[in-house]
Design a protein around this motif. Structure first.
Motif, PDB file in Angstrom:
ATOM      1  N   LYS A 954      -6.216  -2.736  -3.005  1.00  0.00           N
ATOM      2  CA  LYS A 954      -5.084  -2.535  -3.907  1.00  0.00           C
ATOM      3  C   LYS A 954      -3.966  -1.839  -3.144  1.00  0.00           C
ATOM      4  CE  LYS A 954      -7.128  -0.190  -7.127  1.00  0.00           C
ATOM      5  NZ  LYS A 954      -7.330   0.524  -8.432  1.00  0.00           N
ATOM      6  N   THR A 956      -0.461   0.209  -3.882  1.00  0.00           N
ATOM      7  CA  THR A 956       0.251   0.882  -4.973  1.00  0.00           C
ATOM      8  C   THR A 956       1.347   1.779  -4.397  1.00  0.00           C
ATOM      9  OG1 THR A 956      -1.354   2.695  -4.925  1.00  0.00           O
ATOM     10  CG2 THR A 956      -1.850   0.841  -6.376  1.00  0.00           C
ATOM     11  N   ASN A 957       2.104   2.365  -5.348  1.00  0.00           N
ATOM     12  CA  ASN A 957       3.132   3.371  -5.027  1.00  0.00           C
ATOM     13  C   ASN A 957       4.128   2.874  -3.982  1.00  0.00           C
ATOM     14  OD1 ASN A 957       1.813   5.117  -6.794  1.00  0.00           O
ATOM     15  ND2 ASN A 957       0.504   5.918  -5.154  1.00  0.00           N
ATOM     16  N   THR A 964       0.960   2.484  -0.403  1.00  0.00           N
ATOM     17  CA  THR A 964      -0.360   3.108  -0.436  1.00  0.00           C
ATOM     18  C   THR A 964      -1.424   2.011  -0.612  1.00  0.00           C
ATOM     19  OG1 THR A 964       0.540   5.120  -1.394  1.00  0.00           O
ATOM     20  CG2 THR A 964      -1.838   4.740  -1.625  1.00  0.00           C
ATOM     21  N   SER A1007      -8.681   5.057   1.458  1.00  0.00           N
ATOM     22  CA  SER A1007      -7.267   4.856   1.137  1.00  0.00           C
ATOM     23  C   SER A1007      -6.450   5.215   2.362  1.00  0.00           C
ATOM     24  CB  SER A1007      -6.858   5.705  -0.069  1.00  0.00           C
ATOM     25  OG  SER A1007      -6.950   7.084   0.225  1.00  0.00           O
ATOM     26  N   ASP A1278       8.131  -2.355  -9.821  1.00  0.00           N
ATOM     27  CA  ASP A1278       7.785  -1.879  -8.481  1.00  0.00           C
ATOM     28  C   ASP A1278       8.962  -1.950  -7.534  1.00  0.00           C
ATOM     29  OD1 ASP A1278       8.039  -4.538  -8.255  1.00  0.00           O
ATOM     30  OD2 ASP A1278       6.100  -4.914  -7.312  1.00  0.00           O
TER      31      ASP A1278
END
Length: 1313
Positions: A954, A956-957, A964, A1007, A1278
């Protein structure tokens, strides 16, 4: 002794030579005899009298002769001796008189022209050949001449002269044009016998410049060509135009029009001519006439008729041809040419002369010493030929004197000849047109009798016919012949015998008592000999029942009988004819042993039918007429099943057979095709009818085979095309006598049901098979390979007997014999059975496991002793189960798997193992009773493998310069993870890829934050895990950093996480897909193949497989749809296979090979998941959920929703397998910033907009103006720009690529350059 030969022109074998006087001898055609007899020479082959040779080839002058002893040869040339030894170019063939003159070695044929004659000589005389005139063929060139063009007026006649060169033999003439096409000929234009081309009248179409005469010399295969002749025809219209142009206007005359003219003869000239032709030749007479219209020619013979069958008209009736002319064809022949204006004629007086021809040619004469004879030589011709005689090639006037010889014109008379009188005489008949020369020898022989008929020869004749018994003989003087009946019988005399001069005895009417031995005795003054032969008199062949005249209605059937009687030692053949010709090739005609049947008769079957019976000695025949009439008219024809037969009768009752006859019922307008006979056994199965046999519809009697002890009743059913009749009434009953059984029970088996018994079973005989009352069975058994006596027991009519107290699983010999009150059936055959099985006693030992790779192992074991199996060895079972995973150290529910290996196999493959795991297994032997004890558990471990892909990835951010990443560990680590590998690269709007960056991440991380990324930039990420074995399959994702509208340019810096430079983009080919982690799970005859695929969607997969280590071609199976699994079926148990997976249309794109082995039995889990209801329900729910998601994505996309990242994955596959240049090893078409200024331009159509900040449609078909959201695109949650990735469906590229234009100046500024 000399052998006697023939001089016939056909080169036949030796013939009878009969002299003109009664006392002369016949020499039979017996090769052995002829080889022993002395004979003067005889010329058998010679060249023709007028011999034209090819000057380019060797000259071969033939002269062959036979005699006893073999003759010698000599030649004369032009009347003097020809010494061939003095000419090195001339040779004589061995054992022959044929001369070969070697022209091809420098000789000239002209030097050997002349008259040649061959002489063949032995001690009994000399024969000579004809005078052979040798002339080389000639094909001279055409004489050069100046040919003036022929200018002729339309309608006039014209002759084009050929005048060919004089050749030997004369050439064949024909006219052609420059294109080598024959000039067309007709009644108007034709070629004469002299080769000239005659035009009765010319027409304008005759104008041409290539009339060419050709002369073909066949002997030398050459063709000579005359210079082309030009013909120009002036028509009257063109001539008048020419005259008018050259005369003044006051001239009123011109050329006259074409006028018609009566016939005149162009050849022959005048009114009469003469023609001489020789007898036997072809007479050719010719008349060609001019005139307009074209005349027609007619021929007559004055004072007579043209000879029938020998007269032909050629060249449009201008030539009269009479073949094989004789003196009777002499006379006046008139040709008449006629058209509408008149006629003319010419008379040709024909005289037929004749070269000499034979009336009586002299024939060879064989005499005994003291006998008389004569040679006669008579010939005719016109004029009358003169006759002269030679002896041994010398004129008889100067030949040596012979007191026994007297010449009287055309006859030589011999009296009281002696052996020295033998000689060869030549008769020459000649006139001015030719000559005849014939050789005839006088051969005086003294020979004792010889019988030439083979000894004990068998003669066979038919009673009351003549018998001719041969006794071929030879002797000189001629022997006397006597016949005797039997070895010591008296001499045969009387009127019942005929004695022929050639020794044959004839019995005019042979009787049975004429059979026996006959003795032939031949004697003369020099000796006596006898021979015995046999005579057999046979009975004649008779037709005792002849075919009879029949009248039959159309579509009925008819039968002709032809019953014969013949001698038992002769084999007859019967032939049927229709109207003296073969029977039609029609399946309606059925030829039986003694009849002919015609089914479904038609009008064309009308005629005479003949039965012919042939043996080797005689032949008889009989005929009958068939008349076909129309059926009487009826209002309507009703077709129905036939009526049942009736009046069944049983005759000829025997113990095992009987004859059944019946009368057919009405066939109801449809011919009966067959009869079905059924029987009832009133003793064993009353009321049950069984099929017995079937016969053709023309048959009303049948011989039936019967079984003993059956109370038979019969019935008959008729069959036609409509169906079957009702059964007839049953016949009377017939009870056959009882007898011993003919057969024994079948399917005898011996199989134990318990460890201490033997169950013997068999199939009982049916009731009619018992052949009598009191059916029982004698059951016998004894242990095999042990010296025991048979144990027997008689049981009632049952089908099983149990023997108790037997040892466990030992072989027995078994037999079952039927018997009844009258006795036993024949001795039965023995079968081998076994007593009952028990569970095996011993477990396999020395179990060893060899781990081949992380998913495959091979297990070995020692076979158990066969005695401990205690039953039929069926194979071995391997139980194996996973104890725990070595990476997780956690136990799981034990699920045992079983593989069965058939037969006495001592190893097997264990497929489908999990890497880096601990397993246990044991082995058990299996027989028909069950499994034996298990071997001690064997522990083995599988090595590490590559991990599966991370469970998820995944992103993200998103910020201006960072993303991320979060991930999950692989579902199947297959070992100890040592790290993760992350690769990523930027992607511009046209899906071109930037530089690839790789990062190694510790295995305990889950991560990562990537910083210092370019803003408003799409990145593609590739993520996989590693063990010590290697990298596993990867998972991919894409993400976009958000955009800062106030940003103008970014300075790149270094961060602790990654090093970033200004990216340089380049065009790449579609990434090469790949197939990873091919795994197999094999059973006895099938294997489940699964794999992981990375690449474009909608790939069409195929699976290739073959036997491991074999050189055979791979076998290919197509996978239905884009599934990532496939089941290979039809495999051979216990076989190692190799397998690989590929995608259609992608050259060279395949997975690496994997190896697996099928088990000798199905490798089965205890439960097959694919057949469980919960699994099928789960799969249906997943499929429904995927369908709903696809529909939602489709709707959102059409409405300009958020761009789905996954749609881009297949357009940008793993960069590790991008194609590289061969020269420098760089990726794709990479160019540096310093080396190529073109890289500063936008890629493809570019991302810059015009200075007026508008987007022109011709600059890009995919600009935002054309998309649903227009230029008013909004930022998504996003930070990505919605308008950039959404648009009209019809503008979307086929590969799913989005617009290549920037929607605003901001995007234009931030585009990659």
């Amino acid at each position: 002794m000399m052998k006697k030969k023939s001089i016939s022109a056909s080169k036949a074998s030796l013939v009878f030579f009969l002299c003109q006087m009664i006392s002369a001898l016949d020499v039979p055609l017996d090769s052995k005899l002829l080889e022993e007899l002395s004979q003067p020479p005889t010329i058998t082959q010679q060249s023709p009298k007028d011999y034209i040779v090819d000057p380019r080839e060797n000259i071969v002058i033939q002269c062959e002769a036979k005699g006893k002893p073999p003759p010698s040869f000599s030649w004369t040339r032009n009347g003097t001796h020809f010494d061939i030894d003095k000419d090195e170019l001339v040779t004589m063939k061995p054992n022959s008189g044929t001369l070969v003159i070697n022209i091809m070695n420098g000789g000239k044929a002209e030097a050997y022209e002349g008259v040649y004659q061959c002489t063949a000589r032995n001690e009994r005389g000399a024969a000579i050949s004809n005078n052979i005139v040798i002339r080389p063929s000639r094909s001279p060139l055409w004489t050069k001449e100046k040919l003036e063009p022929n200018q002729v007026r339309e309608g006039d006649s014209l002759v084009l002269h050929c005048r060919p060169p004089v050749g030997l033999p004369p050439p064949i003439i024909f006219w052609m044009d420059n294109a080598f096409q024959r000039l067309p000929q007709s009644e108007r234009v034709s070629q004469g016998l002299n080769g000239d081309l005659y035009f009765s009248n010319v027409q304008p179409e005759d104008t041409r410049e290539d009339y060419i005469c050709y002369a073909r010399f066949n002997h030398t295969q050459t063709i000579q060509q005359k210079q082309p002749i030009s013909v120009k025809v002036f028509s009257m219209d063109s001539l008048n135009d020419t005259i008018a142009a050259n005369l003044s206007d006051t001239d009123i005359y011109g050329a006259k029009p074409v006028t018609e003219r009566p016939p005149i003869l162009l050849t022959p000239t005048g009114t009469t001519s003469n023609k001489v032709e020789l007898r036997g030749n072809v007479l050719l007479l010719e008349c060609i006439a001019a005139g307009l219209p074209t005349p027609v020619i007619r021929w007559i013979k004055e004072g007579g008729e043209l000879p029938a069958n020998r007269t032909f008209f050629e060249n449009f009736k201008k030539t009269l041809k009479i073949v094989d002319v004789s003196e009777a064809d002499s006379g006046n022949y008139k040709c008449i040419a006629r058209n509408i204006l008149g006629s003319t004629h010419h008379v040709i007086s024909v005289t037929v002369k004749a070269a000499p021809y034979w009336i009586t040619a002299p024939r060879n004469l064989v005499l005994s010493p003291g006998e008389d004879g004569s040679l006669i030589c008579r010939a005719n011709g016109n004029p009358k030929p003169s006759i002269s005689w030679l002896s041994n090639g010398v004129p008889i006037a100067i030949a040596p004197e012979d007191p026994s010889r007297k010449v009287d014109g055309d006859t030589i008379i011999f009296s009281a000849v002696q052996e020295r009188s033998s000689a060869v005489y030549q008769c020459n008949a000649s006139n001015e047109y030719g000559y005849l020369l014939a050789n005839a020898f006088v051969n005086v022989l003294a020979e004792p009798p010889r019988i030439l008929t083979p000894a004990n020869k068998l003669y066979q004749v038919i009673l009351d016919s003549p018998a001719l018994i041969d006794c071929a003989y030879f002797g000189s003087p001629k022997p006397e012949i006597e016949w005797f009946k039997g070895v010591k019988g008296s001499i045969l005399r009387g009127n019942e015998y005929v004695f022929h001069d050639n020794g044959t005895l004839e019995i005019p009417v042979a009787q049975k008592d004429s059979s026996g031995t006959y003795t032939c005795v031949a004697r003369n003054e020099l000796g006596k000999i006898q021979n015995e032969v046999q005579l057999e008199v046979k009975d004649p062949t008779l037709i005792i029942k002849q075919p009879e005249y029949k009248v039959i209605q159309r579509y009925g059937h008819v039968s002709f009988e032809c019953i014969i009687k013949h001698d038992s030692t002769l084999i007859p053949t019967v032939i049927w004819l229709k109207d003296n010709d073969e029977l039609p090739d029609d399946e309606r005609f059925l030829v039986g042993k003694d009849n002919l049947t015609i089914m479904n008769v038609t009008d064309k079957d009308d005629g005479t039918y003949t039965c012919i019976v042939n043996t080797t000695l005689d032949s008889v025949s009989a005929s009958a007429v068939l008349t076909v009439v129309a059926a009487p008219p009826t209002p309507a024809i009703i077709y129905a099943r036939p009526n049942p037969p009736f009046d069944l009768e049983l005759t000829g009752q025997l113990e095992r057979s009987i004859e059944l006859s019946w009368i057919p019922g009405d066939e109801n307008n449809s011919p009966i095709t067959s009869f079905v006979i059924e029987y009832e056994d009133g003793l064993h199965e009353p009321g049950v009818w069984h099929y017995q046999t079937e016969v053709p519809g023309s048959q009303t009697t049948v011989q039936l085979k019967l079984s003993p002890y059956v109370n038979y009743s019969f019935r008959v059913i008729a069959v036609n095309e409509i169906g079957r009749s009702q059964p007839s009434e049953p016949s009377e009953q017939y009870l056959t006598k009882s007898a011993n059984p003919d057969e024994n029970p079948s399917n005898v088996q011996g199989i134990g049901s318990e460890p201490d018994n033997l169950v013997i079973t068999w199939e009982s005989l049916k009731g009619f098979q018992s052949n009598g009352p009191g059916l029982q069975y004698k059951v016998s058994w004894r242990q095999k390979d042990v010296d025991d006596e048979w144990t027997s027991v008689v049981v009632a009519n049952v089908s099983k007997y149990i023997v108790s107290g037997t040892p466990t699983f030992v072989p027995y010999e078994i037999k079952v014999q039927a018997l009844n009150d009258l006795g036993y059936a024949p001795e039965p055959s023995e079968v081998i059975g076994h007593s009952g099985e028990d569970l095996p006693m011993v477990a396999p030992g020395n179990v060893q496991v060899h781990v081949i790779n992380s998913t495959l192992a091979k297990v070995h074991w020692d076979p158990v002793p066969l005695k401990s199996v205690r039953g039929h060895l069926q194979g071995y079972k391997v139980y194996y189960w996973k104890v725990q995973s070595l990476s997780r150290r956690s136990k799981r529910h034990i699920e045992k798997k079983i593989l069965t290996f058939r037969g006495n196999k001592t190893f097997g493959m264990l497929p489908g193992l999990e890497p880096y795991s601990s397993y246990k297994l044991n082995v058990r032997v299996v027989n028909g009773k069950g499994e034996g004890p298990a071997s001690p558990d064997k522990v083995f471990k599988t090595p590490e493998g590559v991990p599966s892909s991370p469970s998820f990835l995944k992103i993200t951010n998103p910020t201006l310069d960072s993303l991320t990443l979060e991930w999950g560990s692989p579902t199947h680590p297959n070992g100890i993870l040592i790290s993760y590998i992350l690769k990523f690269q930027p992607i511009n709007n046209t899906h071109e890829l930037g530089p690839l960056v790789e990062i190694r991440i510790p295995a305990n991380e889950s991560s990562l934050i990537l910083k210092n990324l370019n803003y408003s930039t799409r990145y593609k990420f590739y993520f996989n895990a590693q063990t010590s074995v290697g990298s596993g399959s990867q998972i991919t994702e894409e993400a976009v950093t958000i955009m800062d509208e106030g940003y103008s340019e970014t300075l790149f810096a270094t961060s602790p996480v990654m090093h970033t430079v200004r990216p340089t983009f380049y065009k790449v080919q579609p990434l090469y897909p790949r197939i990873r982690n091919v795994t197999t799970a094999a059973a006895e005859t099938y294997a489940n193949i699964s794999w992981e695929y990375e690449g474009p969607d909608h790939a069409n997969f195929y699976v290739e497989y073959g036997v491991a280590g074999s050189k055979e071609d791979w076998k290919k199976e197509i996978v239905n749809g884009s599934r990532s699994f496939f089941v290979l079926k039809g495999l051979t148990p216990g076989t190692a296979y190799k397998v690989r997976v590929g995608a259609e249309g992608l050259s060279g794109f395949r997975s690496s090979e994997d190896v697996f082995e099928t088990g000798p039995a199905m490798a089965s889990r205890q439960v097959d998941i694919a057949t469980q209801g919960w699994f099928i329900g789960l799969m249906c729910a997943v499929a429904l959920l995927i369908l709903i998601l696809l529909i939602v994505c489709f709707i959102r996309r059409n409405k300009g929703g958020k761009y789905p990242v996954k749609e881009k994955e297949d357009a940008h596959a793993d960069p590790e397998i991008q194609p590289m240049k061969e020269d420098d090893g760089t990726f794709g078409e990479y160019r540096s910033l310093e080396s190529d200024a073109e890289d500063h331009k936008p890629l493809k159509k570019g991302s810059r907009t015009p200075s007026d900040r508008t987007v022109k449609k011709e600059d890009s078909d995919d600009s935002l103006v054309d998309y649903g959201e227009g230029v008013n695109g909004q930022f998504n949650e996003d930070g990505s720009f919605i308008g950039q990735y959404s648009g009209k469906k019809e503008k979307e590229p086929a590969e799913g690529n989005e617009s290549s234009e920037a929607p605003s100046p901001v995007n234009a500024m931030n585009s990659f350059v």
